[in-house]
Design a protein around this motif. Structure first.
Motif, PDB file in Angstrom:
ATOM      1  N   TRP A  98       0.849  -1.193   0.000  1.00 56.01           N
ATOM      2  CA  TRP A  98       0.000   0.000   0.000  1.00 56.01           C
ATOM      3  C   TRP A  98       0.884   1.243   0.000  1.00 56.01           C
ATOM      4  O   TRP A  98       1.860   1.348   0.756  1.00 56.01           O
ATOM      5  CB  TRP A  98      -0.892   0.021   1.241  1.00 56.01           C
ATOM      6  CG  TRP A  98      -1.757  -1.190   1.386  1.00 56.01           C
ATOM      7  CD1 TRP A  98      -1.442  -2.338   2.036  1.00 56.01           C
ATOM      8  CD2 TRP A  98      -3.064  -1.360   0.857  1.00 56.01           C
ATOM      9  NE1 TRP A  98      -2.479  -3.240   1.959  1.00 56.01           N
ATOM     10  CE2 TRP A  98      -3.508  -2.670   1.233  1.00 56.01           C
ATOM     11  CE3 TRP A  98      -3.931  -0.566   0.109  1.00 56.01           C
ATOM     12  CZ2 TRP A  98      -4.739  -3.174   0.897  1.00 56.01           C
ATOM     13  CZ3 TRP A  98      -5.168  -1.067  -0.237  1.00 56.01           C
ATOM     14  CH2 TRP A  98      -5.571  -2.351   0.147  1.00 56.01           C
TER      15      TRP A  98
ATOM     16  N   ARG B  78      -3.259   3.690  -1.094  1.00 61.61           N
ATOM     17  CA  ARG B  78      -3.554   3.223  -2.444  1.00 61.61           C
ATOM     18  C   ARG B  78      -2.950   1.831  -2.620  1.00 61.61           C
ATOM     19  O   ARG B  78      -1.820   1.579  -2.203  1.00 61.61           O
ATOM     20  CB  ARG B  78      -2.974   4.179  -3.483  1.00 61.61           C
ATOM     21  CG  ARG B  78      -3.188   3.727  -4.944  1.00 61.61           C
ATOM     22  CD  ARG B  78      -2.460   4.667  -5.888  1.00 61.61           C
ATOM     23  NE  ARG B  78      -3.052   5.996  -5.819  1.00 61.61           N
ATOM     24  CZ  ARG B  78      -2.403   7.114  -6.159  1.00 61.61           C
ATOM     25  NH1 ARG B  78      -1.147   7.056  -6.546  1.00 61.61           N
ATOM     26  NH2 ARG B  78      -3.013   8.279  -6.088  1.00 61.61           N
TER      27      ARG B  78
ATOM     28  N   THR C  78      -6.957   2.593 -10.209  1.00 63.20           N
ATOM     29  CA  THR C  78      -6.509   2.692  -8.808  1.00 63.20           C
ATOM     30  C   THR C  78      -7.581   2.187  -7.842  1.00 63.20           C
ATOM     31  O   THR C  78      -8.782   2.274  -8.114  1.00 63.20           O
ATOM     32  CB  THR C  78      -6.184   4.155  -8.432  1.00 63.20           C
ATOM     33  OG1 THR C  78      -7.370   4.956  -8.560  1.00 63.20           O
ATOM     34  CG2 THR C  78      -5.087   4.694  -9.314  1.00 63.20           C
TER      35      THR C  78
ATOM     36  N   GLU D  98      -8.319   2.781  -3.736  1.00 63.70           N
ATOM     37  CA  GLU D  98      -7.927   3.536  -2.552  1.00 63.70           C
ATOM     38  C   GLU D  98      -8.786   3.151  -1.354  1.00 63.70           C
ATOM     39  O   GLU D  98      -9.984   2.902  -1.505  1.00 63.70           O
ATOM     40  CB  GLU D  98      -8.056   5.045  -2.803  1.00 63.70           C
ATOM     41  CG  GLU D  98      -7.066   5.590  -3.811  1.00 63.70           C
ATOM     42  CD  GLU D  98      -7.206   7.090  -3.968  1.00 63.70           C
ATOM     43  OE1 GLU D  98      -8.006   7.695  -3.211  1.00 63.70           O
ATOM     44  OE2 GLU D  98      -6.521   7.659  -4.834  1.00 63.70           O
TER      45      GLU D  98
END
Length: 525
Positions: free
Chosen positions: A43, A75, A139, A141
């Motif tokens: 992460w 992320r 992505t 998150e």
């Protein structure tokens, strides 16, 4: 050494069964946790408001105890297209996350969350989550908030639809089974409390202690529940104190109840364990913050080990294989969780299930006590309505009979029974009466009822039987009875359909029977 072999032999079956059940549960959890998919291997920290992490990147699983409520945004580092064909439904699988609030975004769009962003005072750490994600994305998150802890305990994975079964199994074990078990434990506590109200002085103490222990065990399980909110930070602290302290107070009452149930006196070691558990609960109630509560509960968790091994010793001394089996299962879960913490094993904690099993062991005490009580009541009742000489019922059973107009009442009276007693003695007379009842029982059904009305008179209730069939049966009984004894005794009888009133029916059939007896006397003149 000889004593040890005796214990092993006596407790071998519950030992094997509890061990097998433990490993079955462990394997089930492991099966649900080992998923095929793309693993998020780390992460990237995007935001860390209180600088709780020193690094700019985190490993695939991480955990941090917080001194104050904090929020991080991270992320996912993942090769999200590896290993999957196009047009495949994919899910983000989170086996366990320690948080008070979190939200998952894919390319800036929310796909799932837990809790409320306004107060962020929820509580979840044991349940899994599964969120569907788009086929193509850039992505992932996570925004994670914690009151006293933040962590991802198992690697998060991107899985396909074939892995939903494993999620369903883990969901059952952690989301459905936990509240179900709590409900059963609360029900058990109510039953134990009600039993204590009707029990004697000693049993009252036992059941009262076990009822309190069961109730507190149910309260402790609330710490496993997912709460979207626990109010403000103050109420959060109060509730978590109640949840965690309940475990130790519950153990104190559990020890008290078991000792009172199985032993003559409370020993020093029993008192010591009770005091230690109460002191642990007291120390929990006095901590000033959620952070200190977390630190304290981690440290005094050693007392759970002491409780576990103490209960094994006590269970052995109860000479109850069932109680020993439940306690052993609990100890195995405690050992497992201790090893998981010490060796950083990638597995789910099981001790709460061990505690659930321990409280379910109370149900054995209830069942055993209820069975013994039922046997005593039934025995006493049968003695009150049974004729001790013949084994037939006495007149006391008549008030309990439920009759219908389909039933037939037969009245039987021995002929010249006084002469038998006068000439051959009462012992011979008694044997003939017992022979009569045995012969009737051999020719009627178990649902039929034989009642000794007094002396040598008997009333027989034949359920759902016409009068003609009853007369056929008792003609056969007459023949067998007469031919079964050297004095060739006989009886008079008659039958009548039940008329809706037992007294009226008995008077009617009694008159018919005496007509038969009078007819016999007239025939001999």
């Amino acid at each position: 050494m000889v004593r040890l072999k005796e214990y092993i032999s006596y407790y071998l079956k519950p030992l094997v069964f509890s061990t097998l059940l433990f490993f079955l549960l462990l394997l089930t959890f492991q099966y649900a946790l080992v998923n095929e998919g793309i693993e998020i291997y780390g992460w990237e920290v995007l935001s860390d408001e209180n600088n709780i992490f020193e690094e700019s990147s985190l490993p695939k699983k991480f955990y941090k105890v917080l001194r104050q409520p904090s929020t991080v945004i991270i992320r996912a580092l993942v090769n999200h297209k590896a290993g999957y064909e196009e047009n495949t439904t994919r899910y983000l699988y989170i086996p366990q996350i320690d948080t008070s609030y979190f939200v998952v975004k894919v390319d800036g769009k929310v796909i799932g969350n837990f809790g409320f962003s306004e107060d962020r005072s929820g509580h979840v750490w044991y349940q899994p989550f599964l969120f569907q994600i788009p086929e193509d994305f850039k992505t992932i998150e996570f925004e994670i908030s914690g009151v006293y802890e933040i962590g991802i305990d198992f690697p998060v994975k991107i899985v396909n639809a074939s892995q939903r079964t494993k999620y369903a199994i883990l969901h059952f074990l952690t989301v459905i089974l936990i509240p179900l078990s709590a409900g059963l434990i609360f029900t058990l506590s109510i039953i134990l409390y009600l039993l204590s109200k009707t029990a004697g002085e000693v049993k009252h103490k036992v059941y009262s202690s076990l009822a309190i222990a069961s109730f507190l065990g149910g309260v402790w399980i609330f710490d496993l529940f997912p709460f979207p909110t626990l109010g403000n930070l103050h109420s959060f602290l109060i509730l978590r104190k109640i949840f965690t302290a309940s475990a130790y107070v519950g153990f104190a009452f559990l020890i008290k109840g078991i000792v009172n149930q199985y032993f003559d006196k409370v020993r020093f070691v029993d008192k010591l364990m009770i005091i230690l558990n109460l002191l642990a609960a007291l120390s929990i109630s006095l901590v000033p913050s959620n952070y200190h509560l977390k630190i304290l509960t981690n440290n005094i968790a050693l007392l759970l080990f002491a409780n576990a091994f103490y209960l094994v010793f006590v269970a052995i001394k109860t000479y109850s294989p069932t109680i020993f089996g439940f306690v052993l299962f609990f100890v195995l879960t405690i050992i497992h969780d201790g090893a998981a913490l010490f060796f950083s094993m990638n597995t789910k904690f099981l001790s709460h299930l061990g505690i659930i099993a321990l409280f379910f062991g109370f149900s054995y005490i209830i069942v055993t006590e209820y069975r013994d009580m039922t046997v005593r009541i039934t025995t006493t009742h049968l003695k009150s309505i049974m004729d001790p000489l013949t084994g037939a019922y006495n007149r006391g059973v008549l008030s309990e009979l439920i009759l219908s107009t389909e039933d037939t009442i037969v009245y039987v009276d021995m002929d010249k029974f006084k002469m038998i007693n006068d000439n051959y003695g009462h012992e011979v007379g008694d044997e003939i009466l017992k022979l009569l009842v045995r012969t009737i029982k051999n020719n009627v059904r178990s649902s039929d009822c034989i009642v000794r009305m007094g002396g040598d008179e008997f009333l027989i209730v034949l359920k759902n039987c016409p009068v003609s069939k009853a007369e056929e049966i008792f003609s056969k009984v007459q023949s067998e009875f007469t031919n079964s004894h050297e004095l060739r005794p006989v009886f008079s009888f008659d039958a009548s359909q039940y008329r809706g009133n037992l007294d009226e029916t008995v008077r009617n059939v009694d008159k018919l029977m005496y007509k038969m007896k009078t007819q016999k006397s007239d025939d001999k003149i």
